[in-house]
Write an enzyme that holds these catalytic residues in place. Structure first.
Site, mmCIF file in Angstrom:
data_model
loop_
_atom_site.group_PDB
_atom_site.id
_atom_site.type_symbol
_atom_site.label_atom_id
_atom_site.label_comp_id
_atom_site.label_asym_id
_atom_site.label_seq_id
_atom_site.Cartn_x
_atom_site.Cartn_y
_atom_site.Cartn_z
ATOM 1 N N LYS A 194 -55.479 63.223 -31.211
ATOM 2 C CA LYS A 194 -54.936 62.132 -31.932
ATOM 3 C C LYS A 194 -55.700 61.081 -32.602
ATOM 4 C CE LYS A 194 -51.074 58.721 -30.883
ATOM 5 N NZ LYS A 194 -51.536 57.729 -32.071
ATOM 6 N N ARG A 234 -50.479 58.458 -41.414
ATOM 7 C CA ARG A 234 -49.823 59.582 -41.275
ATOM 8 C C ARG A 234 -49.015 59.857 -42.641
ATOM 9 N NH1 ARG A 234 -45.106 60.736 -36.911
ATOM 10 N NH2 ARG A 234 -44.742 62.925 -37.338
ATOM 11 N N GLU A 253 -52.161 63.813 -40.482
ATOM 12 C CA GLU A 253 -52.791 62.452 -40.495
ATOM 13 C C GLU A 253 -54.074 62.526 -41.448
ATOM 14 O OE1 GLU A 253 -51.444 60.238 -38.478
ATOM 15 O OE2 GLU A 253 -53.021 58.709 -38.261
#
Ligand code: ATP
Length: 582
Positions: free
Chosen positions: A248, A253, A298
Site C-alpha cells: 500500500k 490514486r 497509485e
C-alpha cells in the site's frame, strides 16, 4: 420546464432541516421532469453544467458577476458591492436588488431550465480574448429575465457556491420515488452510477426507459473500489482463504484511461487530472501495450535508480496549477498499477481479480510503470513478513485482495482489506471527517477568531453526517487563518439538513470540506451522534488535525459510521504493533 420550478425547489431544499423532506421536495420536482430536461436538472442541482470529470466549469469571478448584476438591475457596481458586503452573499444581494428593480425588461420571456442551462454551458465554454466580457453579457441577459428568487440561484452557479446540500444518494432515492413510488429502482441507478460516474446521464437513460442505465466507457471514470480494514494477518486470512497482498503506497490514486495515443487521468474524486501529469501521460503512451485500457493505480515520486519510495510530502508537491512541466522534470512520478478494469473493448469488472491482474502484467512494461509488488499467500507468517517488509521500505502497509473477487466500483468491501502499521496508544488509521461547524478562539486563539472544528463522519444508511469529534489541535497559525476564511464563506444559519448533532458549535457550516484526523482511540460518548445506540454514540479521543483540507475527498468520502463501529471493535485486539522507530 420553467426555471422557476428549479428555484423554488432550491429554496425549499435550502430551508429544510430534514433529509426525508429533501427526498420529498426532490421527487416532486423529478415527477414534473421529462427525458429531455432531467439530465440538465440533475447537473444544475449539483451546481454544474456537466459531470465533474469533464472539467467544464462555469466559473466566473465575483467581480464579473457583480458587473452582470449591475447591468441587469440598473444599480451601480458600488451599490452591488455594498449590498454584497452587508449580506455576505451575492445570491441574496441579487435577490434583493431584483426585488427593487423598477421594471422588467420589455421583452422578458419567462426563463426555462433549458435557457439557463444552455446559457451557463455557453458561458463555461467561452474562452480566449474578450471572453470575460462575453460571459458577463450572457449572464446579464439571463438576470434581465429572472425574477428575484431565480436571480438568487442563477448567480450562485457561476460563483460555484450553489451547495444545496443534497448528496448523490438522496438524488438517487428521490428519482426512484418519483418514477416508481418506492426505492425499488435505487439499486439499478446506483450500479449504473458507479460504473459511469455520471448521474445526469443515468437519469436521462432512466427517463428514456433504457434497459442499460450506464456502463463502463473509456474516458468516463469508474467510481473507485475501496478497502475495508483489519488489524492482523490472521483476521485477513480468515476472510480470504488465499490472499493477494499488494504494497500500500501513499501517493495519488490515478485511474488511467487509454485509447490509442489518447490518455486521460482521473483522481480518486474523479476529477480530470490529465493536464497535471504530463510525465505520466508519456509513460502510458510508451509502456502500456494495449489499444484500449482502464488501469487503476497509485502514482508517486520515486527514485528510479535506487528504487526508493518517496514520502507523500514529496508527491504532494506535484499538485499544482503553475510550473507543471518544471516540477514534472524535478519530481517525476512512477505509476504502480494494481488493477485492470477494461481491456480492448472488454469490460473486465466481473472477472476474478486474479485474471485481471494477469492481464495487467501482460500489457505493462518499461520505464516509469510497474505492477504493484505483491505476494499470493494463505500463510499468516508469510503475510506478516510481507507486511513488515512493506513498512521497512516506506509503504503504509498492505492491501490484501480476494483473488476471486470482481472489481466493486464505488464500494468499500472486504474484497480489499487494508492493513496499516499502528503505534501503541494511537489508532491504527487516521479518520477523515467533514467539517460541520467551528468555534471561536479563546485565549491565545482569540486573535485568529478560530478555536476548533466540529467534525462528522458519514452514515451511508441514511445519507447523513454524524458528529464524532471536536477538534481543537493540530492547526498551525496559518492554517487557522485559512480555515476561518474558508469556513466563514460557507456558514449556515442553522444546522444543515443532513447534519445530525447534539452539539451546537459557535457557527454551523455547510458540510463541504474534509480533513484528516489522528486520534488515540475511539470511545463511547453521549455527546456524539455517530453510531448512536440510544444512550451513546462514538467519539474520537484526543483528535488532532493532520495535513490540510483533503481536496481529493468529497463529503460522502469521509470515514463512514460503519467503519467507526468496526474500528472501535478492532482497537481492542490490535495484534500488529510496531514502534514509531520501526
Ligand atoms: P487511505 O486514506 O487509507 O488511503 P482511502 O479512503 O483513500 O484510504 P481506501 O480504499 O480505504 O482509500 O484505501 C485504499 C487506498 O490506498 C486507495 O484509494 C489508493 O489510493 C491507495 N493504495 C495504495 N496502494 C494500493 C494498492 N496496492 N491497492 C489499492 N489501493 C492502494
Amino acid at each position: 420546464m420553467k426555471f422557476k420550478e428549479f428555484a423554488i425547489t432550491a429554496y425549499e431544499l435550502e430551508n429544510t432541516s430534514s433529509r426525508l423532506a429533501m427526498i420529498e421536495i426532490l421527487s416532486h420536482l423529478f415527477k414534473k421532469a421529462d427525458s429531455q430536461n432531467i439530465q440538465k436538472l440533475i447537473y444544475l442541482l449539483q451546481g454544474r453544467v456537466a459531470p465533474p470529470f469533464e472539467g467544464i466549469e462555469v466559473g466566473v469571478g465575483e467581480k464579473f458577476v457583480e458587473k452582470a448584476i449591475a447591468n441587469a438591475t440598473g444599480y451601480t457596481i458600488s451599490q452591488v458591492e455594498a449590498l454584497f458586503r452587508k449580506t455576505g452573499d451575492l445570491g441574496v444581494a441579487t435577490e434583493q436588488l431584483l426585488q427593487k428593480k423598477k421594471q422588467m425588461a420589455l421583452s422578458a420571456e419567462i426563463l426555462s431550465v433549458d435557457d439557463v442551462f444552455d446559457t451557463l454551458l455557453k458561458i463555461a465554454k467561452t474562452s480566449g480574448e474578450g471572453s470575460q466580457n462575453k460571459k458577463i453579457k450572457h449572464l446579464s441577459e439571463l438576470l434581465n429575465r429572472a425574477d428575484s428568487l431565480e436571480g438568487r440561484y442563477l448567480v450562485r452557479i457561476p460563483l460555484a457556491n450553489l451547495q444545496l446540500g443534497v448528496g448523490d444518494p438522496t438524488i438517487m432515492e428521490a428519482l426512484s420515488i418519483a418514477l416508481k413510488g418506492d426505492d425499488s429502482l435505487r439499486e439499478d441507478i446506483e450500479k449504473a452510477y458507479n460504473l459511469s460516474s455520471d448521474l445526469g446521464l443515468v437519469s436521462k437513460n432512466l427517463y428514456e426507459g433504457k434497459n442499460q442505465l450506464g456502463g463502463i466507457k473509456i474516458f468516463n471514470p469508474v467510481r473507485p473500489a475501496l478497502a475495508e480494514r483489519e488489524t492482523s494477518p490472521t483476521a485477513i486470512l480468515e476472510r480470504h482463504k488465499k490472499t493477494m497482498a499488494d504494497l500500500k503506497l501513499d501517493g495519488f490514486r490515478l485511474q488511467i484511461h487509454k485509447k490509442g495515443e489518447k490518455v486521460m487521468l482521473f483522481s480518486r474524486r474523479l476529477e480530470n487530472m490529465t493536464d497535471s501529469f504530463p510525465d505520466v501521460i508519456k509513460i502510458i503512451r510508451e509502456n502500456v501495450k494495449a489499444e484500449e485500457a482502464i488501469i487503476d493505480s497509485e502514482a508517486l515520486a520515486y527514485n528510479e535508480t535506487t528504487g526508493e519510495i518517496y514520502p507523500f510530502q514529496y508527491t504532494i508537491q506535484r499538485k499544482r496549477k503553475h510550473g507543471v512541466a518544471e516540477k514534472a522534470e524535478e519530481l517525476p512520478l512512477h505509476v504502480f498499477a494494481f488493477d485492470l478494469i477494461y481491456l480492448n473493448g472488454k469490460d473486465l469488472i466481473e472477472e476474478p481479480y486474479m485474471k485481471r491482474r494477469k492481464l495487467l502484467e501482460k500489457i505493462i512494461g518499461g520505464e516509469g510503470i510497474t505492477v504493484m509488488e505483491s505476494i499470493t499467500t494463505s500463510d499468516n507468517e508469510e503475510l506478516d513478513k510481507f507486511f513488515k517488509k512493506s513498512i521497512e521500505i516506506g509503504a503504509e502497509g498492505v492491501v490484501c485482495k480476494d483473488p476471486d473477487s470482481p472489481y466493486k466500483a464505488g464500494m468499500r468491501g472486504f474484497n480489499w482489506i487494508k492493513l496499516k502499521r499502528s503505534y501503541k496508544g494511537e489508532l491504527a488509521d487516521t479518520i477523515d471527517v467533514v467539517i460541520v461547524g467551528y468555534y471561536l478562539g479563546k485565549g491565545a486563539r482569540a486573535e485568529f477568531k478560530f478555536g476548533g472544528l466540529l467534525g462528522a463522519v458519514y452514515d451511508e444508511e441514511d445519507d447523513m453526517f454524524k458528529t464524532v469529534a471536536r477538534i481543537g489541535s493540530g492547526f498551525t497559525e496559518d492554517m487557522m487563518v485559512k480555515l476561518r476564511e474558508m469556513l466563514e464563506k460557507i456558514k449556515a444559519k442553522d444546522k444543515p439538513a443532513r447534519v445530525d448533532s447534539f452539539i451546537k458549535p459557535d457557527f454551523w457550516v455547510k458540510p463541504i470540506y474534509v480533513v484528516t484526523v489522528k486520534a488515540d482511540e475511539i470511545t463511547e460518548s453521549p455527546m456524539h451522534t455517530a453510531g448512536w445506540k440510544g444512550d451513546a454514540g462514538y467519539a474520537l479521543r484526543f483528535p488532532r488535525m493532520v495535513g490540510g483540507i483533503r481536496e481529493d475527498k468529497k463529503p460522502e468520502d469521509v470515514t463512514s459510521v460503519d467503519e467507526i463501529k468496526r474500528m472501535f471493535k478492532l482497537q481492542k485486539h490490535t495484534a500488529v504493533q510496531t514502534s514509531p522507530e520501526a
